[in-house]
Design a protein around this motif. Sequence first.
Motif, mmCIF file in Angstrom:
data_model
loop_
_atom_site.group_PDB
_atom_site.id
_atom_site.type_symbol
_atom_site.label_atom_id
_atom_site.label_comp_id
_atom_site.label_asym_id
_atom_site.label_seq_id
_atom_site.Cartn_x
_atom_site.Cartn_y
_atom_site.Cartn_z
ATOM 1 N N GLU A 102 25.688 0.134 -22.726
ATOM 2 C CA GLU A 102 27.144 -0.051 -22.607
ATOM 3 C C GLU A 102 27.848 1.307 -22.602
ATOM 4 O O GLU A 102 28.820 1.512 -21.875
ATOM 5 C CB GLU A 102 27.647 -0.953 -23.743
ATOM 6 C CG GLU A 102 27.251 -2.414 -23.496
ATOM 7 C CD GLU A 102 27.034 -3.245 -24.735
ATOM 8 O OE1 GLU A 102 27.443 -2.844 -25.837
ATOM 9 O OE2 GLU A 102 26.427 -4.330 -24.595
ATOM 10 N N GLY A 217 17.684 -7.512 -25.840
ATOM 11 C CA GLY A 217 18.252 -8.259 -24.717
ATOM 12 C C GLY A 217 18.076 -9.747 -24.935
ATOM 13 O O GLY A 217 16.991 -10.273 -24.723
ATOM 14 N N SER A 218 19.155 -10.396 -25.430
ATOM 15 C CA SER A 218 19.154 -11.855 -25.627
ATOM 16 C C SER A 218 18.023 -12.342 -26.539
ATOM 17 O O SER A 218 17.474 -13.423 -26.330
ATOM 18 C CB SER A 218 19.128 -12.598 -24.293
ATOM 19 O OG SER A 218 20.299 -12.304 -23.549
ATOM 20 N N MET A 219 17.686 -11.526 -27.528
ATOM 21 C CA MET A 219 16.725 -12.018 -28.531
ATOM 22 C C MET A 219 17.433 -13.009 -29.438
ATOM 23 O O MET A 219 18.590 -12.839 -29.786
ATOM 24 C CB MET A 219 16.181 -10.863 -29.368
ATOM 25 C CG MET A 219 14.980 -10.176 -28.735
ATOM 26 S SD MET A 219 14.296 -8.908 -29.812
ATOM 27 C CE MET A 219 13.416 -9.916 -31.017
ATOM 28 N N VAL A 238 18.977 -6.342 -31.796
ATOM 29 C CA VAL A 238 19.573 -7.665 -31.590
ATOM 30 C C VAL A 238 21.088 -7.539 -31.543
ATOM 31 O O VAL A 238 21.693 -6.988 -32.466
ATOM 32 C CB VAL A 238 19.173 -8.598 -32.759
ATOM 33 C CG1 VAL A 238 19.674 -10.005 -32.494
ATOM 34 C CG2 VAL A 238 17.667 -8.572 -32.992
HETATM 35 O O1 LIG Z 1 22.535 -4.771 -26.410
HETATM 36 C C1 LIG Z 1 21.851 -5.377 -27.221
HETATM 37 C C2 LIG Z 1 21.483 -4.765 -28.509
HETATM 38 O O2 LIG Z 1 21.755 -3.408 -28.526
HETATM 39 C C3 LIG Z 1 21.394 -6.751 -26.962
HETATM 40 O O3 LIG Z 1 22.499 -7.606 -27.005
HETATM 41 P P1 LIG Z 1 22.258 -9.194 -26.991
HETATM 42 O O4 LIG Z 1 21.220 -9.483 -28.049
HETATM 43 O O5 LIG Z 1 23.603 -9.780 -27.327
HETATM 44 O O6 LIG Z 1 21.769 -9.541 -25.624
#
Ligand SMILES: O=C(CO)COP(=O)(O)O
Length: 256
Positions: A102, A217-219, A238
């Motif tokens: 991000e 990633g979406s854990m 997470v």
């Molecule tokens: O960017 C993340 C953790 O740094 C992952 O985010 P999500 O678990 O909401 O997909």
Amino acid sequence: MRTPLLAGNWKMHKTPSEARVWFAEFLEANPALQGGGRAAVEVALLPSFPLLPVAAEQLAGSGVAWGAQDVSAHSFGAYTGEVAAEQLADLGCRYAVVGHSERRAYWNESDALVAAKARRAMEAGLVPILCVGERLEEREAGRAVAFTLEQLAGSLEGVELATGEELVIAYEPVWAIGTGKTASSGDAQAMAAAIRGFLAERFGEAVAARTRILYGGSMKPANTAEILAGPDVDGGLVGGASLEVASFSAMVEAAG
Ligand SMILES: O=C(CO)COP(=O)(O)O
């Protein structure tokens, strides 16, 4: 040899007051974390900067570590709005995330800047959690591994681990973040193995063998055990699922 690490990246969520309630409820829900912690898994929380003093107050002496989501590449000085690594270390932070996708996407953070942040964090005694990972276009073009290793090489420019310093790598495919899509456990393991191979070439076998490589990633609770089953996947970073006490506790259980 590598204790798995489950780290909750809260991103820009929660007020200090909400964090106070959350930490108390989380420790209550996880009695094993109230004292010295669980041997089988290390747990860390990465809330935004204003929540860190609350974390320091409430998590001190528990088995839960805390850290920041970013750190300045500069040391103290006239850098309005920046947060120095020493300030985080003084608050008891163990970790600082650098290079989250991000920040790379919305603030145009370059590999060189990420590397400078990692070096600064280490100078202050923090452990960087360095994030890398491909976008959908690189994966679809069959370039996921090449792209990710190139990004990693650039993000480790000038980083040295000669004297036992620690570093954590987080593989977070951009297309899996907040989307509900996860990499298959096979793909996560394959990337983690490729990253470990790179670390062995760059830093030597001993460093590669002791460095933890996380998946992010979406854990969620339902996929934690499967993703962590890969021998080179040493934990998770997470996002969304770390915001609720129940879901993050279930993941700690699944990881440990
Ligand atoms: O960017 C993340 C953790 O740094 C992952 O985010 P999500 O678990 O909401 O997909």
